[in-house]
Each structure stands twice: as C-alpha cells, then as structure tokens.
Design a protein around this motif. Sequence first.
Motif, short mmCIF file in Angstrom:
data_model
loop_
_atom_site.label_atom_id
_atom_site.label_comp_id
_atom_site.label_asym_id
_atom_site.label_seq_id
_atom_site.Cartn_x
_atom_site.Cartn_y
_atom_site.Cartn_z
N ASN C 273 0.83 -1.20 0.00
CA ASN C 273 0.00 0.00 0.00
C ASN C 273 0.87 1.25 0.00
OD1 ASN C 273 -1.93 1.92 0.32
ND2 ASN C 273 -2.21 1.55 2.52
N PRO C 275 0.33 4.68 -1.77
CA PRO C 275 -0.58 5.43 -2.65
C PRO C 275 0.15 6.25 -3.71
CG PRO C 275 -0.89 6.02 -0.31
CD PRO C 275 0.18 5.02 -0.37
N LEU C 277 2.54 5.63 -5.53
CA LEU C 277 2.91 4.88 -6.72
C LEU C 277 1.79 4.85 -7.75
CD1 LEU C 277 4.79 1.84 -5.13
CD2 LEU C 277 5.72 3.99 -6.03
N HIS C 278 0.60 5.01 -7.25
CA HIS C 278 -0.52 4.88 -8.17
C HIS C 278 -0.99 6.22 -8.69
CE1 HIS C 278 -0.28 0.84 -6.83
NE2 HIS C 278 -0.47 1.21 -5.57
N HIS C 280 -1.10 9.24 -11.06
CA HIS C 280 -0.73 9.11 -12.47
C HIS C 280 0.62 9.73 -12.80
CE1 HIS C 280 -0.88 9.82 -16.87
NE2 HIS C 280 -1.31 8.54 -16.82
N GLU D 272 3.66 3.31 -10.95
CA GLU D 272 2.90 2.61 -11.99
C GLU D 272 3.20 3.16 -13.37
OE1 GLU D 272 -1.27 2.70 -11.26
OE2 GLU D 272 -1.09 1.02 -9.84
N ASN D 273 3.27 4.50 -13.40
CA ASN D 273 3.41 5.14 -14.69
C ASN D 273 4.81 5.69 -14.88
OD1 ASN D 273 3.12 6.49 -17.05
ND2 ASN D 273 2.00 8.23 -16.15
#
Lengths: 316, 316, 316, 316, 316
Positions: C273, C275, C277-278, C280, D272-273
């Motif tokens: 977990n 956050p 990293l996610h 955009h 992620e991106n």
Amino acid sequence: PIGNLTELNEYLGKWPVTWINVNGLGDESILRQLGSMFDLHLLALEDVVNLRQRSKVDDYETTLYTAMRMLSLNEERLSGEQVSFFLGKNFVLTFQEVEGDCLDPVRDRIRNHAGRIRGAGPDYLLYALIDAIVDAYFPVLEAYDLRLEELEDDVLGKPDNSTRNRLFNIKHDLTRLRRTLWPVREMTGALAHSESRLITESTLPYLRDCQDHAVQLLELAESYRETGSSLMDFYLSSISNRMNEIMKVLTIIATIFIPLTFIAGIYGMNFENMPELHVHNGYFIALGVMTVLGLAMFAWFVHKGWLSSPRRRKDP
Amino acid sequence: PIGNLTELNEYLGKWPVTWINVNGLGDESILRQLGSMFDLHLLALEDVVNLRQRSKVDDYETTLYTAMRMLSLNEERLSGEQVSFFLGKNFVLTFQEVEGDCLDPVRDRIRNHAGRIRGAGPDYLLYALIDAIVDAYFPVLEAYDLRLEELEDDVLGKPDNSTRNRLFNIKHDLTRLRRTLWPVREMTGALAHSESRLITESTLPYLRDCQDHAVQLLELAESYRETGSSLMDFYLSSISNRMNEIMKVLTIIATIFIPLTFIAGIYGMNFENMPELHVHNGYFIALGVMTVLGLAMFAWFVHKGWLSSPRRRKDP
Amino acid sequence: PIGNLTELNEYLGKWPVTWINVNGLGDESILRQLGSMFDLHLLALEDVVNLRQRSKVDDYETTLYTAMRMLSLNEERLSGEQVSFFLGKNFVLTFQEVEGDCLDPVRDRIRNHAGRIRGAGPDYLLYALIDAIVDAYFPVLEAYDLRLEELEDDVLGKPDNSTRNRLFNIKHDLTRLRRTLWPVREMTGALAHSESRLITESTLPYLRDCQDHAVQLLELAESYRETGSSLMDFYLSSISNRMNEIMKVLTIIATIFIPLTFIAGIYGMNFENMPELHVHNGYFIALGVMTVLGLAMFAWFVHKGWLSSPRRRKDP
Amino acid sequence: PIGNLTELNEYLGKWPVTWINVNGLGDESILRQLGSMFDLHLLALEDVVNLRQRSKVDDYETTLYTAMRMLSLNEERLSGEQVSFFLGKNFVLTFQEVEGDCLDPVRDRIRNHAGRIRGAGPDYLLYALIDAIVDAYFPVLEAYDLRLEELEDDVLGKPDNSTRNRLFNIKHDLTRLRRTLWPVREMTGALAHSESRLITESTLPYLRDCQDHAVQLLELAESYRETGSSLMDFYLSSISNRMNEIMKVLTIIATIFIPLTFIAGIYGMNFENMPELHVHNGYFIALGVMTVLGLAMFAWFVHKGWLSSPRRRKDP
Amino acid sequence: PIGNLTELNEYLGKWPVTWINVNGLGDESILRQLGSMFDLHLLALEDVVNLRQRSKVDDYETTLYTAMRMLSLNEERLSGEQVSFFLGKNFVLTFQEVEGDCLDPVRDRIRNHAGRIRGAGPDYLLYALIDAIVDAYFPVLEAYDLRLEELEDDVLGKPDNSTRNRLFNIKHDLTRLRRTLWPVREMTGALAHSESRLITESTLPYLRDCQDHAVQLLELAESYRETGSSLMDFYLSSISNRMNEIMKVLTIIATIFIPLTFIAGIYGMNFENMPELHVHNGYFIALGVMTVLGLAMFAWFVHKGWLSSPRRRKDP
C-alpha cells in the motif's frame, strides 16, 4: 598646580628639590619656556612631544632626560602613555600626556613625609617615580596571568572559535608588552650603571633594584607569552582532535551501513531465478545476516581501538 | 645645478660648507674627477657605483664615506635606491641614483635659513641628510601598518586565496625592510659613536637621536613582521577551520541518510515472504520510523556539540 | 709552471713579491720541501691537505696561513674546493685542489699591469686573491636567486611534487652556502682587524672592503634561505588548499546525491500500500521533487560560500 | 700497569714527563692516595668520580684539571664515557671509566718515538690525548652522515613508520651529540687561550688547532641536525601527500558511482506510470547514459588535474 | 631555636662564624630588629619578604644578599620556595618561607664536624648552603627524566589524550624549571667571579664548582625540554598517522562496496526489457562478477601499498 611660569621661579629657590609636573603636551610655548628656564636640550624637548618614543635615557651633562612608556588596561585593552622626566641638579621635571594616577603613590609619600623620599636628593625622587611606573606594570601582567588561566580552563574544557580569538588577542598583547618592557629593562640598566654626576652613589642600589624588577617583568611577560603559545598549540591540537573524533564516528557509521545496503541491494535485484527469494524465512535470514555483519564490524572497530578514544577523552 | 666641474672650484672656497649633489651615476669620468678633486679613496668610489651596498660607514681619515639605502613605496611595491655621502673638512658630497625628493626637506631648510643647519658645520649637514632619509622610512612602515590592519579585518572576516597572497607579499616585504634597516641601525650607531675628527662633539647628540630613530624603525619592522606571521597562522587556522566545518556538515548529511537508505533498501528487497510489506500502513510506518531515526541522529549530533560550532562562529 | 723546486730558489730573490701556485695536493714530498723552504708550520701543512677545513686565518708570526672554501655550481650542483694561502714577507704561496679558474682574473691583472697589484706588496696580492674568491660567490648566489624566482612562479602557478623536491634541494644548498660563508665572514674579519706585521696599514681598507662583501654574501644567503622557507610554507599551504578544494567538490557531489538516492530508494520499496505509486504523474512529481531538492542544496552550498573559492582562486 | 702506588714514586723522578693512566674509578683509596701524592684539589677529585661532568677545564694553579666526554657508537647506539686529565709540572694523570681504546694511537706514537710527542713536555702530551679524543668524534659523526644518507633515500623512496622512528632516533642522538660537543668547544677554547704556567707557548698553536677541530665537529653536528629536521619535514609532507593521493583516488571512485547509483535507483522505483520502463531499449539507453556520465565525470576530473599527481610522482 | 633576639647577641661574639636561620617571614618586627642588628640594607629586607624574587646576588659592601628559589616535587607538582641569605663578616643569616629540609645535609655536616665546613669562614658556609640547594635540583630533574621515559614508552606504544595532557604539563614544568634555573646560573656565576671582600680566595674554586653544577642543571633542563618537544611532535604525528590509517581502511571498505552496490542497483531497475534478468544463472553470474570486482579492487589497493602500512606498523 601653577598657572603661571614666572611663579615657578620663586618656588625653585625655596627647596633643595623641586618637582614640576606638566600634564598634557599641547602648549608648545610653555614647553619652550620651560626648556630655556631649565636649560633643556632641544632634542630632548622634541622627544617629549614625539609620542612614539621608546623608553630610554639620554645624558645631556647638565640634565638627564628619561622617556618611559606606561601601560594600563582599560576594559581588557592595553593602552599606552608616554611619560618624560628631566633630572637636573635641583629639580625633577615630568611630562605626562594625560594626568595619570600611577604617580599618585609618590605624591602621597611626599605629602606624608614617608620613607626617605623627603630628605633625599632629586635623583632619589626620579628613582621613586620610575619605580612607581615599573611597579604599575605588575597588576597589568597579573591580569594577563588570570586571563591565561581562564583560557587554560577553556582550552582544556570546551574550546571554540572565541577561545581562538581570545588566544590570538592575548598573544598579540603579550608581544606588545614584551616589546614595551624590553627598552624599560635597558633604560633601568642604563640608569643603574649611569656615570652621570646627577645620580649619587647612594641612589644606585635603588636603581639596581628597579632594574631587577624590570628584568622580572620581562621574564614574566616572556613566560606568559610562552604559555600563550603553548595554549594555542594545545587548542589547535584539541580542535583537530575533536574534528577527527567526529569524522571518525561518522565515517564508521557510514562504513557499517554501506556493506549492509549492498546486501539489501542484492536482494532488490529483479533476476528471475533467485532461489533465496523463495526460501520461506529468507527475509528473516537476510535480516539476521545483516545484523550479525553489522555487529561484527562494530566489534572489530572496537577491538581495533578505533572507537575507544572518545570514551577515554573524559578521564584525563 | 652646475654643468662644469671647474666651476666647482670657485664655489668651494666661498663658503665654509659646500654641499655637492650628484644625480645619476652613469658618467665615470666625473666620478674620477671628483675623486681626485676631493681626495676620495678608490674603494669608496667603487662602492658608490656598486648599487648593492649595505648601509655602512667607512672612515678614510680625511673623508668619511657613508652608504645608505632609501626605500619608497610605488604602487604598493617596495623600491630601493642607494645614496652615498662623503663628509670632508668643508664639504658634503652626495650621490643619488635618481633625483630623489627625500632630501628636499633639507634643501628647504637651507633655503629658508631654518634651524641650526646654516650656521653649523658639514657634519651637521650630514646628520640632517641622514636624518631625512631615516625619517622617510616612517611613512613606508606606516603604510604597512595600514595594510596589516586591512588584512586583519580580512582574516577575521572572509579570508580567501587573495588574502593569503597578500599576506605572503607583506611578509616578504617586511623581511626585506628589516634586512635593510638592520645595517642602517649599525651605521647610525657607528656614526653616533664615531671617533672621527670630522664629527664634532656637538653633533653627536643629534646622531644618537638618529640612531634612536633607526632602532625604533627596526623594532617597528620587527613587530609588523611578527603581526604578519601571526596573521598568517590565524589565516591558516581559519581556512582549515572553515574547511573542517564544511566537511563536517556535509559528512553529517551523508551519515544521516545512509542508514535511512539502508532501511529503504531492505523494503526494496524482493523476498517472497516479507510480512511487513503486506501490513496496510506498513509504508507509512516505515516512513515514520525513518523520520524518527533521522531526527534522532540529528538530535544526537546536536547534543554531542558536533553542529554547534558554525553558529558560535558569528558572535566572537 | 715550474717542474723543479730548486728553480724556485732562483726566482725567489729576483722580485720583491713571488707568487707560487701549487695545483693538486697529491705529492707529499713537494709539500714537505716547500714547508722547509718557506719555514711553514707543520700544523698549517696538515691543514693544507685536510680537505674539510673551515675558512680560517692562523697567524704563525713569520707566515700567515689562510684556508678558504671556493664554491661553484656544476650542472645545478654545488661543489666545493679548498684553497690555502701562505703569506710571507716576500711571497704568497697558494694551494688548490684542482686548477681553478677563479684566480684567473688576478693573473690577468698581474700580466696586464692593471691597477695597484704590481707595485704593491704580498699582502695586497693576498687581498686580491681572497677578493677574487669572495667575488666568485656572487654569481653562485645569483644563480640561486634565479632558481628561487622560477620556483616562486611554479609555486604560485601549478605546484607539483617536483616543485617540492626542488625546494627541498634549494633549501639544503642554501643552508650549506650559509654554513660555508659564515667562517668566510669570520676569516675576512680576522684579516681586516689583523695585527700581524705581514699586513701593512694601507691594505687594511681593502681587507675591510672584502669583509663587507663577505657580510653582504652572508646576508644574501640568509635572505634566500628565508625566501626558500617561505616558499616551502606557501607550497605546503597551496597543496593542502588544492587538496581541500578537490575533497570539497567531491564531497558536495556525494552529499547532493545521497538524499536523492534515498528518495529513489523509498519508491523502490515493495510495500503493498503505497498510494503515491498509483498517482498518475507520481513518477514525474518525484523526479521534479528530486530536481528541486538537488538544486536547493546546490544553491544553499553556493550561498554558504562553500563553492566560491575555486572561482576566486584564479584572479589574485 | 702498576699494581702498587709506592712503585709510582720511583718512576716519577726518572723521566721528565710521566703519564699515569687509571682505568676504573671504583677504588676510592687509590684516588685519595694519588690526590695527596700529586697535590690534587679535592673538588677536582670529586669531579673525577662524578660521571655526569660536562667537558671543562679547571685551573688549580699547580695542576690543571680537564674533564672530557668520549662518545662511541655500539651497535648504532651512542654511549658516552668520561675521561679526566690532570696536568702537572712533570706528569699527566688520566682517569678512564673503562679501558678505552681511543687513547691507543697516542700510546703507539709514544712507543714508536713518532713525531714530537717524546721530546715535548707534559702539556704536549695533554694536547695529544685531547686531540685523540676529539678526533675520535669524527668517525661517530661520519656514521651519522651515512645513516642520514640512507634515510634520505628511504624518505625520497618509500617512507614508512620505521623511517619515522629512525628519524626520531637520529635527531635525538644528534641533539645529544651537539650537547656533548658544545662544552668540548668551550673547553678546547679555554685551553687554547689559557694563561696557565703549565702550558708552554709552543703548545698553544696545537691547542688552537684542536679547538678548530672542535668547532668543525660542532658545525658538522649542527648541520646534520638540520638535515635531520628537514628530512623529518620532508617525510611528514610525503606521508600526508601519499595519504592525500589515496584519499583522493578513493573519493573520486565513490563520487563517480554515487550519481550512477542514483540513476539506477530512479529506475528501481515502483511507480505505476514510468514511461521509460516500457521503451524497448530503455535499459540499454540507461546503461549508455550511465557509461557516458561516468566517463564524462572521469574526464572532467582528469581535465581539472585532480588525477594527474600520482603519475607525476614517479619522475622527479 | 632561639626565642629571643637579645640572646642572639651573646651567641654572636662566641664563635668566629654564626649561622642564624629564620623560618617563616610573617613577623615584620623581628625582620626589622635583625636588619638593624646586622646592618642590613632596607632594599634587601624588602626583597626577603617579596616572594617573587629571581635568584640574584646583591653586594651591599658590608653584607652580601643572595636570593634563591628552591624547587621540590610534591605529588608530581612543582612547588617553589624562596630562600634568602645574608653573608656578613662573621655571620650567615638565612630566611626560609617554611622549614625546608634541603639545608639539613649542611646541618648534619656541621654537627658531625665533617669536611672543611667547621674550620672555614662564613663564605664557605654560604657556599655549602647554596650548594645544598643547587644539588637539591638534581633529584627534581631526575624525576622529570623518568617521567619523560615513561611518556616515550606511551608515545611509541598506545598514545591517547592523557598522553597529550601529560606531555603538555611536563613541557610547562620544564619551561618553568629552565626559567628558574637561568637566574641560578647567573647568580652562581656572579658569586664565583665576585670581588666582594667577604668572599675569600680559597672559597672561589668551590663557588666555581657550584656554578658548573648550575650550568649542568640548566643544560639538563634544556635537553629535557627538547626531548619533551620532540615527543610532542612525535605524539602529534602518531595521532594523525593513526587517524589516517583508520580513515584509509574505512574509506577503502566504502570504496569497494559503492561500485558493487551500483551493480546491484542496475539489476534492481524495473525496465521491461532487461535480457540478463531472464538468463537462468544470471543472478549467480552477477554475484560472481561482483565478487571478482570486489576482490580485484582489494588486490589493486594492496598492490598500490595502500593497505600495507598498518601491518608494518608493528615491527619497528
């Protein structure tokens, strides 16, 4: 305090010895009048107003000219003043830049008819005045002794940049003191071995005593200067020691963690086939290995004595 | 200004004292003619044109030869010039490399019939000339005093490489000054205690005064040199201090982040079974731990006094 | 050049002054024969062949023995040679290790009937020979002056290890020069104040001049030595300065990247977990933060003046 | 070798000069008997057994007491021995701690009837003995010269900690040598200018020669000490230079890899991106960038001259 | 021990020499009474109570005043005491601050009728007292010799901060000793060459012997001080050497692991296309490469001699 120079003539005959003290050197005409009245050499008069004189004795046959530097401490700062003496057959003439109080003890002794000073000749008065000035150096040197002791505590304790600046200042002052005292020693020596007719045989032991004091002052100044230098050396080695201790501890921390980080880096690689990663307790084994390795390195450093100095530092 | 040497003969008899000043040393024949006219020793004439002479006095019975070095500051650079004097029974002969202006005050005093200079003999004229040259050293030394004060401000403030170069230059110059003044002191001393018939009793106190000034100059030069040395020491210790402060701060930053990076490295490992990774707030806990650890190390460094020096540095 | 000692006897009576020069000291029998012919003291003869003699004068009543060290520079290396003189009533006897050319000027002056040298007595010849040797020191010292100037350029420019070695050598040589010149000064002084019957009154001024030159040489050597020492100090401080500059720049680079690497390490952790990293544009935001942080640190270092020295280094 | 003191009396009258040598100082009664037999002063006898005597001459009218320190090298260690001489009207009395061999040359010359020694008086014998001891210092000093040359090679070559220890020892020894030689010079000077009746006019030149040797020894010792000091300075600067070179190279390696590791750290982040990760040759491009950056930094360091010193180090 | 001054008068006539010893200087009236009884000069009496006197001799015709500083070691700390002597025609008067035991040997010799002391005059008694004080310096200096030897072992062994503090203290003490001994040498010299009627011809050799001891003491103190300085230099270079060794080893560890960590960092990158990651034994190959690289760097460092010093450090 006499306002008028002609009054002076009346006084001059009255007593076997007359002491005239001139405060402030501004009025050139007074100087010239005094010069002709007491038959003072022109060069000596020039020296009176030239305030950068070294302490010295000049023998002009009928008069003896003596220049001296007085030093006093005002709020921890050295300040110098020039005093000039003329010794004649029946008078002593003194010139001070500002009304100084270091001749006061002599004034008191005259007023109080204390000691030999009243019965003796003008040469003894000159001695008394010079001795008063020489003795006034002692409290100045003692003040530096005290400051050096404080600085020693600081240097042995927690030295910082202000310690260095104070050491620098004290060394500077002591150099100046020594430079001022050196001609004082010469001057008192010249007086103590003077062959002038104006100085009587019975005053010579007193002047020799005065010379002894000047030598003692010079040796004190010299020894304080040496103490100052060795404190400076000690300070510099303390500072570099402390710096080294810091760098060492920091470097050791870095050194212990760099290999550990390398191990972590290995298991952070993304190779497909890394069997250790799939071992069930692999992670904990890795952590254990890292802990052991870290402690081993630390133990080795301690064993090598690389960490022992900071501890020992407190006991000496 | 006389163009012809034969004219000189006419002048010579007219006054009790004649002062002949020769500017430039190029024309050897003039030198030789003067030499035979005034009965000058060959060695002395050689010394006149040998421009590396130390200040000195040579007593050739009928004449007294004196060589002196004049120093002046041109755009912060020391430049030296040699002046030679011959004192005879009724003349003073001076040789200058270039027409210098440091003898001008003497010229003025002669023109203005000021002081003793007109009535007195050639030995007094010699004294006046030497005294003028000795006095011309004082402004040179004062210029160095000023520069030292500026340098002290720089050294206590923001010293850089130019400070070091200027300190190096000033020390070099002061060494040279001292080396030049040393024989001047000897020379004036030799004159003041001269037993030459050419120097009368009444001029001796003046020459002694001149010697006093030379001693004073030498002591000033010596003391400036000491100040220069101690500024250099101070500068070096400042620089190494500043360097150490920088290294310390940088090393501390590195030291704090290395263990933190290690922790980040651990959780970047790819072990299959790492329970912490699956804890919901694991990431935030890890961040928290890192923050706490970083702050703790910082606090420990502050507590140890490893960060306090830069702050204290501003107040002394 | 005489091959036979008996020939010598013929020559001796012919002229008021005879100069015999012996090159090479190998043949002991010649030495012994000369010794008995000229009535030389045994100790002096021993000194002639003992090649480690200090410059000195020994007065053996009927003869005056003088030993001197000549120094010359061969391919930048100092090499010494011993010359011995015997002054008698009507002869001068010189011994050289190898046929040196520093006495040639005297030979030329004799051949050319130049100056006083032909008419004067043997003591003047002795003076001329000693003076020639003393004067031969000047070009040697000048060579060192030149080398010191070159070294100064090197030290102020790009000093390296060869600079240090050359400084070390030059200091060594100057120490040796000073050690050689010290007894030369004593020796010339002893001659100039000699009370030997062999030295006439009229030669004394020349010997005094010679002593002046020796003093001047000694002072030059001393001052070059001081310059050498201060160049060495300057060199050492330059080197440590340069080293410090390098270490500083390198440490600063390391210090800037270590915190940035730490940040990269954080986002390389594998927590489930995380956050950020996610987000955009999380990656670009992270890159931006790192850039900003790196630049801020750099700016701070510049602001603190930790990077300014290398730039200022070029202008002084 | 005489076992019995009464025998001595017989010998004493026989020859104009008698030399009695006493080895070992243990037997106090012998000393006392000799003292009364030769009328020696009590203080001198005390000095004979006080083995910490400085070299000195004491003139007790009827006898002349001379104390000297002999130095010899045993396995690279300096060891000192005290020798005492009494010069009387017709005898020389010597006391040695242990039977030394440095007086053997004199014994040989007496046995071989060589030189002046047999015909001359006791003062010449004293000179011969003192000269033998003075000459025995030369090989000791030469041994140190040799050691200094070896050390110079070491210091210029590969200095290590043993070099430092040997330098420290040699400086210590040379300081001791100088301290021992200083009073020797004084002593020989006192003898050479002695006004004692016991020393004849004709021996004085020999004693002066002896004094010359003592001065020469002192100057040699002084110059070796200076060489030792300057080698020590050179050693210290070599060591710190070498240390700096090492630190520099290591720091440069670290500095090149830290930014590269940072880049690797960036692409190890788990955002992620991160578009670069999906570029087909991204990995190789990244590797290329790293290589280029590493090489560029290395080139910059070379260009800055930060890596050039180690190479130049070999050529001087 | 006499309680009453009038008793003293009875004693005075009885013997040719009377020794009066006063312990403690508190009672001014006694001092004044003694002064008038023995006709002591006022200045000398002042010096008796002024406890900062330098060692000195003052010749007041009828009496000779001598001040001396005694030094003793109490628990490793130097403590000084002033002793004053008056030598008269038939008495010696001594003043001590506290009842010291360093005059006891003289008391014993008087009681035991040992040596010359009973038959000789007051000047011999003065010599005996001064000699006792001078000899009492030897054990003090020996104590410092011992301490220096201990310190040498420490410095060559495992020096730490306490070593530095002890070195600093010992240097301080030795400076003080030298400063105390300097005037003692002057004083004994003045006595040995005194022309006072109070000192007989036969005592002069004893006083000269005493002067020799003082010179010896001064030279010892000087030589210990030099040893102290050179130990301090050695200590400082040891410390900085040890520091450097530590820093070097730590830096080498860091330097080896930084490139390895970089490689690990590369394979921790998340590029999609990284062929090595998919090679079956890629991980082990990477580990192998790292091991080889690490060992190669280590070997290179060893080859360069960067790791050799710590090992050699043990053998010298």
